[in-house]
Design a protein around this motif. Structure first.
Motif, PDB file in Angstrom:
ATOM      1  N   ALA A  43       0.825  -1.208   0.000  1.00  9.45           N
ATOM      2  CA  ALA A  43       0.000   0.000   0.000  1.00  9.45           C
ATOM      3  C   ALA A  43       0.861   1.262   0.000  1.00  9.45           C
ATOM      4  CB  ALA A  43      -0.930  -0.003   1.213  1.00  9.45           C
ATOM      5  N   SER A  44       1.959   1.220   0.719  1.00 10.40           N
ATOM      6  CA  SER A  44       2.846   2.377   0.757  1.00 10.40           C
ATOM      7  C   SER A  44       3.455   2.654  -0.605  1.00 10.40           C
ATOM      8  CB  SER A  44       3.947   2.136   1.795  1.00 10.40           C
ATOM      9  OG  SER A  44       4.877   3.199   1.792  1.00 10.40           O
ATOM     10  N   ARG A  45       3.857   1.612  -1.296  1.00 13.07           N
ATOM     11  CA  ARG A  45       4.491   1.783  -2.608  1.00 13.07           C
ATOM     12  C   ARG A  45       3.478   2.190  -3.673  1.00 13.07           C
ATOM     13  NH1 ARG A  45       8.304  -3.492  -3.248  1.00 13.07           N
ATOM     14  NH2 ARG A  45       9.035  -2.352  -5.096  1.00 13.07           N
ATOM     15  N   LEU A  46       2.208   1.827  -3.467  1.00 10.29           N
ATOM     16  CA  LEU A  46       1.171   2.195  -4.429  1.00 10.29           C
ATOM     17  C   LEU A  46       0.443   3.477  -4.026  1.00 10.29           C
ATOM     18  CD1 LEU A  46      -0.419  -1.302  -5.166  1.00 10.29           C
ATOM     19  CD2 LEU A  46       1.090   0.017  -6.665  1.00 10.29           C
ATOM     20  N   GLY A  47       0.757   4.014  -2.837  1.00 11.64           N
ATOM     21  CA  GLY A  47       0.108   5.239  -2.382  1.00 11.64           C
ATOM     22  C   GLY A  47      -1.328   5.042  -1.969  1.00 11.64           C
TER      23      GLY A  47
END
Length: 293
Positions: A113-117
């Protein structure tokens, strides 16, 4: 007479022209309906899909990421609770698998989720909170039965979503998360069934009568977002209170894939080796005493 004939001729020509026009419309309509009209499945997919450096990210992909997080928010504390309240070793073992598996998956889903925003929820939904309430109110053998059947039913529904996402996603991060989720969910289904308490007839009836589940609100499109804070472990609360369930700190490795008997053999070996060393030490002590004597 001439006017009557003209009217007949005009009426006949009009019918022919009308018929030709209707035929032309009938021929064109299917082409417009299935090729050019907006709102088809492909159009909806394209409209709800976002471009990322890891591949297209569909609405179903975002839905899946959200549900992986939600699963951990209630199944992990449920596993924690089973380790304390379960009356059989099989139930306690299943609870331990839930804790290990969802600790690992929660770390993975927060990374993805962090890498995909994408923004993630921090509390279970209403249905999940109701399941936790049912488990908190149960005791003894009733708890074992409720735990095995509620968790097995929930995992069965998630299993289908994981397969659908794994088969259709075009995003490499979501694909990897689906692989991990598939392994973890299948492991949990297996250990829950190993309790011997799962009502398979009830599962079959539920599957036959169930309607498609409503979608969880998908997270907003990718953008700047704060990463969820590391969760804090909690103990099961009494049934009389309104508990708030959160996650323990994420694990740094996958849940153990070996069977439970294999893991239990290791301490036995270490104990036996300690026993042998202690025996050896006793013998050495006897010999030294003999030498002194």
């Amino acid at each position: 007479m001439r006017s009557i004939n003209s009217r007949r001729l005009f009426s006949g020509t009009g019918l022919i022209v009308t018929g030709l026009a209707a035929t032309l419309v009938a021929m064109i309509f299917p082409i417009w309906s299935y090729s050019d009209r907006s709102g088809t499945g492909v159009d909806t997919l394209n409209a709800q899909t976002l471009s990322t450096r890891y591949g297209p990210l569909s609405a179903l992909d975002r839905e899946f990421v959200t549900k992986v997080r939600l699963a951990g928010l209630w199944e992990l504390p449920a596993g924690q609770q089973a380790g304390e309240r379960g009356t059989t070793q099989a139930v306690k073992t299943a609870g331990q698998h839930l804790v290990e598996g969802h600790t690992f998956l929660d770390e993975r889903v927060r990374e993805v989720a962090s890498r995909l925003g994408l923004q993630l929820p921090n509390q279970p939904n209403e249905q999940q909170q109701a399941w936790l309430g049912t488990l908190s109110a149960a005791r003894g053998e009733e708890y074992d039965v409720q735990f095995a059947n509620i968790l097995r039913k929930a995992h069965g529904k998630v299993f289908g979503l994981v397969a659908q996402v794994r088969a259709s996603t075009r995003n490499s991060l979501v694909r990897g998360l689906a692989d991990d989720a598939n392994t973890t969910v299948l492991d949990h289904i297996t250990v829950l069934e190993a309790t011997g308490l799962v009502d398979f007839d009830a599962l079959a009836r539920d599957a036959a009568t169930a309607s498609p589940p409503p979608l969880t609100n998908s997270p907003a499109p990718p953008g700047p977002t704060d990463s969820p804070s590391p969760p804090v472990p909690v103990s099961p609360s009494p049934a009389s209170s309104s508990p708030t369930y959160t996650l323990p700190p994420p694990a740094t490795s996958r849940p153990p894939e070996d069977d439970e008997p294999k893991e239990s053999n290791e301490p036995k070996k270490s104990e036996s080796s300690k026993g042998e060393s202690s025996k050896g030490g006793d013998n050495g002590g006897d010999k030294s005493e003999d030498k002194k004597s």
